[in-house]
Each structure stands twice: as structure tokens, then as C-alpha cells.
Design a protein around this motif. Structure first.
Motif, mmCIF file in Angstrom:
data_model
loop_
_atom_site.group_PDB
_atom_site.id
_atom_site.type_symbol
_atom_site.label_atom_id
_atom_site.label_comp_id
_atom_site.label_asym_id
_atom_site.label_seq_id
_atom_site.Cartn_x
_atom_site.Cartn_y
_atom_site.Cartn_z
ATOM 1 N N ASN A 176 -0.103 -4.274 -7.882
ATOM 2 C CA ASN A 176 0.381 -5.572 -7.421
ATOM 3 C C ASN A 176 1.636 -5.440 -6.567
ATOM 4 O OD1 ASN A 176 -1.625 -7.150 -8.649
ATOM 5 N ND2 ASN A 176 -0.557 -7.053 -10.611
ATOM 6 N N ASP A 177 2.016 -4.209 -6.244
ATOM 7 C CA ASP A 177 3.164 -3.994 -5.385
ATOM 8 C C ASP A 177 2.803 -2.944 -4.331
ATOM 9 O OD1 ASP A 177 3.019 -1.784 -7.013
ATOM 10 O OD2 ASP A 177 4.852 -2.230 -8.124
ATOM 11 N N ALA A 178 3.742 -2.573 -3.501
ATOM 12 C CA ALA A 178 3.471 -1.698 -2.357
ATOM 13 C C ALA A 178 3.472 -0.230 -2.758
ATOM 14 C CB ALA A 178 4.490 -1.956 -1.258
ATOM 15 N N PHE A 179 2.593 0.124 -3.684
ATOM 16 C CA PHE A 179 2.442 1.515 -4.093
ATOM 17 C C PHE A 179 0.973 1.926 -3.967
ATOM 18 C CE2 PHE A 179 6.518 0.634 -5.995
ATOM 19 C CZ PHE A 179 7.198 1.840 -5.894
ATOM 20 N N ASP A 180 0.764 3.204 -3.615
ATOM 21 C CA ASP A 180 -0.597 3.738 -3.500
ATOM 22 C C ASP A 180 -1.276 3.793 -4.862
ATOM 23 O OD1 ASP A 180 0.149 4.082 -0.911
ATOM 24 O OD2 ASP A 180 0.136 6.279 -0.941
ATOM 25 N N LEU A 181 -2.605 3.906 -4.827
ATOM 26 C CA LEU A 181 -3.389 4.079 -6.051
ATOM 27 C C LEU A 181 -4.096 5.434 -5.971
ATOM 28 C CD1 LEU A 181 -4.565 2.960 -8.701
ATOM 29 C CD2 LEU A 181 -6.411 1.960 -7.347
ATOM 30 N N THR A 191 -4.205 3.882 -0.196
ATOM 31 C CA THR A 191 -2.806 3.651 0.111
ATOM 32 C C THR A 191 -2.469 2.172 -0.004
ATOM 33 O OG1 THR A 191 -3.122 3.297 2.483
ATOM 34 C CG2 THR A 191 -2.914 5.581 1.725
ATOM 35 N N ALA A 192 -1.172 1.902 -0.031
ATOM 36 C CA ALA A 192 -0.724 0.513 -0.093
ATOM 37 C C ALA A 192 -1.170 -0.266 1.135
ATOM 38 C CB ALA A 192 0.800 0.467 -0.223
ATOM 39 N N ALA A 193 -1.449 0.440 2.228
ATOM 40 C CA ALA A 193 -1.926 -0.207 3.454
ATOM 41 C C ALA A 193 -3.436 -0.400 3.467
ATOM 42 C CB ALA A 193 -1.504 0.616 4.675
ATOM 43 N N GLY A 194 -4.144 0.065 2.395
ATOM 44 C CA GLY A 194 -5.582 -0.148 2.304
ATOM 45 C C GLY A 194 -6.419 0.969 2.879
ATOM 46 N N LYS A 195 -5.816 2.090 3.277
ATOM 47 C CA LYS A 195 -6.572 3.224 3.807
ATOM 48 C C LYS A 195 -7.015 4.125 2.661
ATOM 49 C CE LYS A 195 -4.415 3.362 8.389
ATOM 50 N NZ LYS A 195 -3.772 2.053 8.283
ATOM 51 N N ILE A 196 -8.226 4.689 2.798
ATOM 52 C CA ILE A 196 -8.804 5.520 1.745
ATOM 53 C C ILE A 196 -8.822 6.966 2.208
ATOM 54 C CG2 ILE A 196 -10.856 5.972 0.336
ATOM 55 C CD1 ILE A 196 -11.615 3.030 0.714
ATOM 56 N N ASN A 200 -6.746 6.722 8.878
ATOM 57 C CA ASN A 200 -7.752 5.747 9.273
ATOM 58 C C ASN A 200 -8.242 5.030 8.022
ATOM 59 O OD1 ASN A 200 -9.632 4.320 10.849
ATOM 60 N ND2 ASN A 200 -9.990 6.115 12.132
ATOM 61 N N ASN A 201 -9.100 4.032 8.204
ATOM 62 C CA ASN A 201 -9.597 3.295 7.050
ATOM 63 C C ASN A 201 -10.271 4.205 6.039
ATOM 64 O OD1 ASN A 201 -8.656 0.876 8.024
ATOM 65 N ND2 ASN A 201 -10.580 0.278 8.966
ATOM 66 N N LEU A 202 -10.955 5.262 6.528
ATOM 67 C CA LEU A 202 -11.542 6.272 5.665
ATOM 68 C C LEU A 202 -11.330 7.628 6.310
ATOM 69 C CD1 LEU A 202 -13.235 7.212 3.230
ATOM 70 C CD2 LEU A 202 -15.282 6.820 4.611
ATOM 71 N N GLU A 203 -10.727 8.539 5.557
ATOM 72 C CA GLU A 203 -10.498 9.897 6.060
ATOM 73 C C GLU A 203 -10.904 10.886 4.983
ATOM 74 O OE1 GLU A 203 -6.792 12.743 7.507
ATOM 75 O OE2 GLU A 203 -6.721 10.579 7.873
ATOM 76 N N ILE A 204 -11.742 11.860 5.374
ATOM 77 C CA ILE A 204 -12.242 12.857 4.431
ATOM 78 C C ILE A 204 -11.812 14.231 4.908
ATOM 79 C CG2 ILE A 204 -14.293 13.890 3.399
ATOM 80 C CD1 ILE A 204 -15.714 11.223 3.779
ATOM 81 N N SER A 205 -11.192 14.977 4.015
ATOM 82 C CA SER A 205 -10.803 16.348 4.324
ATOM 83 C C SER A 205 -11.819 17.298 3.713
ATOM 84 C CB SER A 205 -9.409 16.648 3.767
ATOM 85 O OG SER A 205 -9.105 18.025 3.884
#
Length: 359
Positions: free
Chosen positions: A118-123, A136-141, A150-155
């Protein structure tokens, strides 16, 4: 008057007797307890025990130095109630299933619930004490990365290749495209593949004994580049050991062949002979068929020996399937087909060249 006073004294004594109870401790002390006690203590066979009813609110005060401990509690079950304190410090119980939380083994939510911050921290999500995925807190996975851009980034560091695998409908060399609704699908690649091999070895004779005894041209040993092998693996493209090409995918192919012929006897310095008027032929052969027949759209070279150093070229478009085999053969088809003279070609960079390319 005396009778009235006596009756009052008896009634009072009876009332007092009914309101109290005396117990004896193991050490002989006598304790008198009011049977209507409101503090949760109960006399039992000469002992004083917890377990009576509280008839008014009670407070048990503890401190950092005077703590409260209860020993001997048995293990509970997931279906047991939890004991908590409300804002006023009052003990209360409720079922864990009524809490807005996520449980191991699954949940029965009943209504829409959320999982996250509920705050600006990553999950971050971990397994084996190692972070595997992060929102991320910005909604990027990010999968395999904690800083997705990017919205989705896979390494792919923890997998094979890019780390992304979409097996449904996949195949070697296929490309990922979309349908009209944006659904990803695998389709045959439109990438053009080219294979170019150059001859080596100098003057080389190819001797046939009959008019149908076609000889394999086996001097295309310098592969310049081979996209089929690079894209589809070692089983495809040009094989210098067998001097053959294995088709990697269905489709149309252009086959081009330049042959550098040594035409007259004067051009031969190693004992081989040729004769003006001999008919040398070179054909692209499909699936090991012996001779020039096979594909009506693929012409063959027919060279009549007339001069020294003749460079001849042929090209055609053919329809091939994955797994088809292509190689090149030659014959001296002199009159009667019984010539003992070989067909002579020169193998070196810039002389005899073979090209196969997808369209």
C-alpha cells in the motif's frame, strides 16, 4: 420484641453462612471465599483454583519486569480461534478465516481481495532464499532481474537463451507473430537463408564409365556462410563430408551453380584428357536420384567442349520440403555414352561456386 430480634439474628447468620465458604490450604491455612466471588477463583475439595465465572470486568496488570507466562499449552489447529487484544487491551477471540489475509494452502475469499503493498515499495518474490521475481512500485515486472526497465523484463541468466520459453506451436527457426487480436503465434520464418560453398582442389576429373553413371561433385569444401546450419543446427545446410545440402524447412528455394570447366587437352597438365565435342553435364540432384531428372523447374548445365576455361552458370527455383537432400552430379555424355574421358572442372576460390537460398 425478643422474638423478632432472635429471628433477625438467625436470618443474618444463615445469610452469611450461605455467602461464604472456607477452604484449607495444603499447609493448614484457612481461606474463606465468598461463593459468589467475581474474580474467577473457585474452591474445589479444599483447594483454591482458577476457573470461576467473572461477574465484572477484571484487569491483570503486567510490566517489563513482572511478565505473565503460561506453561503447558498444547499445540493448536488451523481451525482454532486466535486470541488477540483490542485497542483497550481486552482479550478477544475470532476465527483466522475471518481475517483479511492470505493462507498457505489456498484461500476462500468470497469477495475480491488484493495482494501487494500500500506504499511505494517493490514486491519481491523469493524461493530458496533467492529473489526470483519482482513487481516494482512503478508496476514493472522483472523475472531474473530486480530492476526491470519495461513492463515485463526477463533475464536469461537462470535459464536457456533469453530465459523465455513458449513451447506451444514452436519449432526450429519459426518466428513469433500475432493474429488480429494480438495473440502470439509461431509461424514459419520469413527470414531468408543463404548457403554458399566454394570449390577447392584445382583441376579435378569426374570419370563416368557409362552414359548413366553420374559422378558426385565433391569439391565444394569451403563454406563461406550457411544460415540454415546457424538457425536450425548441424543436421541442416551444407555437409562437406557428404557434399550434400539438407533442407531445414518447407518452401521455395533458388539454386545457383557456377562451374569452371577445363575444355581442351592443352589445358590439362596432370595427364587427364578431354576432347572437343564432348558433352559435359551438371545437374542438381534431389534425394539422391541419379541423373538430371527430378525437378522440372531446375535446369541443368549442358556444356559442349569447344575451348579452354569455360565458365558456365545455371539457376532455378524449386519447391522443397524439410529433410530433402540436394547435391550435384556430373557426367561426360559423349556420343554413345561410353566415353572414358572425364568431365574436368577447376576447384578454387572464384571458380566453381554453389549457392542455395530460401525465398
Amino acid at each position: 420484641m425478643k422474638k423478632i430480634i432472635y429471628i433477625l439474628i438467625v436470618l443474618q447468620s444463615s445469610f452469611i453462612g450461605a455467602q461464604t465458604k472456607t477452604v484449607v490450604t495444603p499447609y493448614g491455612e484457612r481461606v474463606t471465599i465468598h461463593p459468589n466471588a467475581n474474580n474467577g477463583l473457585t474452591p474445589n475439595n479444599g483447594y483454591l483454583q482458577l476457573g470461576g465465572d467473572l461477574t465484572k470486568a477484571s484487569v491483570l496488570a503486567t510490566s517489563g519486569s513482572n511478565t505473565l507466562a503460561i506453561n503447558g499449552l498444547i499445540a493448536g489447529a488451523p481451525t482454532d480461534k486466535l486470541v488477540v487484544l483490542d485497542a483497550g487491551g481486552v482479550l478477544k477471540t475470532f476465527l483466522p478465516s475471518s481475517l483479511p489475509m492470505w493462507f498457505l494452502g489456498g484461500n476462500t475469499n468470497g469477495v475480491l481481495q488484493t495482494l501487494g503493498t500500500n506504499d511505494a515499495f517493490d514486491l519481491p518474490i523469493k524461493t530458496n532464499n533467492v529473489e526470483r521475481m519482482r513487481i516494482t512500485a512503478a508496476g514493472k515486472i522483472g523475472i531474473g532481474t530486480a530492476t526491470p526497465s519495461n513492463n515485463l523484463e526477463i533475464s536469461g541468466t537462470n535459464g536457456i537463451g533469453t530465459g523465455l520459453k513458449l513451447p506451444t506451436g514452436a519449432g526450429s527457426g519459426k518466428v513469433l507473430t500475432s493474429d488480429a487480436n494480438g495473440n502470439g503465434i509461431w509461424q514459419a520464418a520469413a527470414i531468408q537463408m543463404q548457403t554458399v560453398a566454394v570449390s577447392a582442389g584445382g583441376a579435378k576429373p569426374f570419370q563416368n564409365t557409362t552414359g548413366t553413371d553420374w559422378q558426385l561433385i565433391d569439391f565444394f569444401s569451403n563454406v563461406v556462410f550457411d544460415d540454415a546450419k546457424a538457425l536450425y543446427g548441424a543436421a541442416y545446410g551444407w555437409n562437406t563430408a557428404t557434399n550434400s545440402y539438407t533442407v531445414a524447412r518447407d518452401g521455395k528455394y533458388r539454386i545457383s551453380l557456377n562451374m569452371y570447366a577445363l575444355g581442351t587437352v592443352s589445358a590439362i597438365s596432370n595427364g587427364y584428357t578431354a576432347s572437343a565435342g564432348d558433352n559435359w553435364r551438371v545437374a542438381a540432384v534431389f534425394n539422391n536420384v541419379n541423373g538430371q531428372a527430378g525437378k522440372s523447374t531446375m535446369p541443368f548445365i549442358s556444356l559442349t567442349v569447344s575451348s579452354n576455361d569455360q565458365s558456365v552458370f545455371v539457376s532455378g527455383v524449386v519447391l522443397l520440403k524439410a529433410g530433402d537432400i540436394v547435391n550435384f552430379k556430373t557426367i561426360n555424355a559423349a556420343t554413345g555414352g561410353a566415353s572414358m574421358r572425364p568431365a574436368l572442372y577447376y576447384g578454387a576460390n572464384g571458380h566453381s561456386i554453389m549457392t542455395i537460398e530460401s525465398l
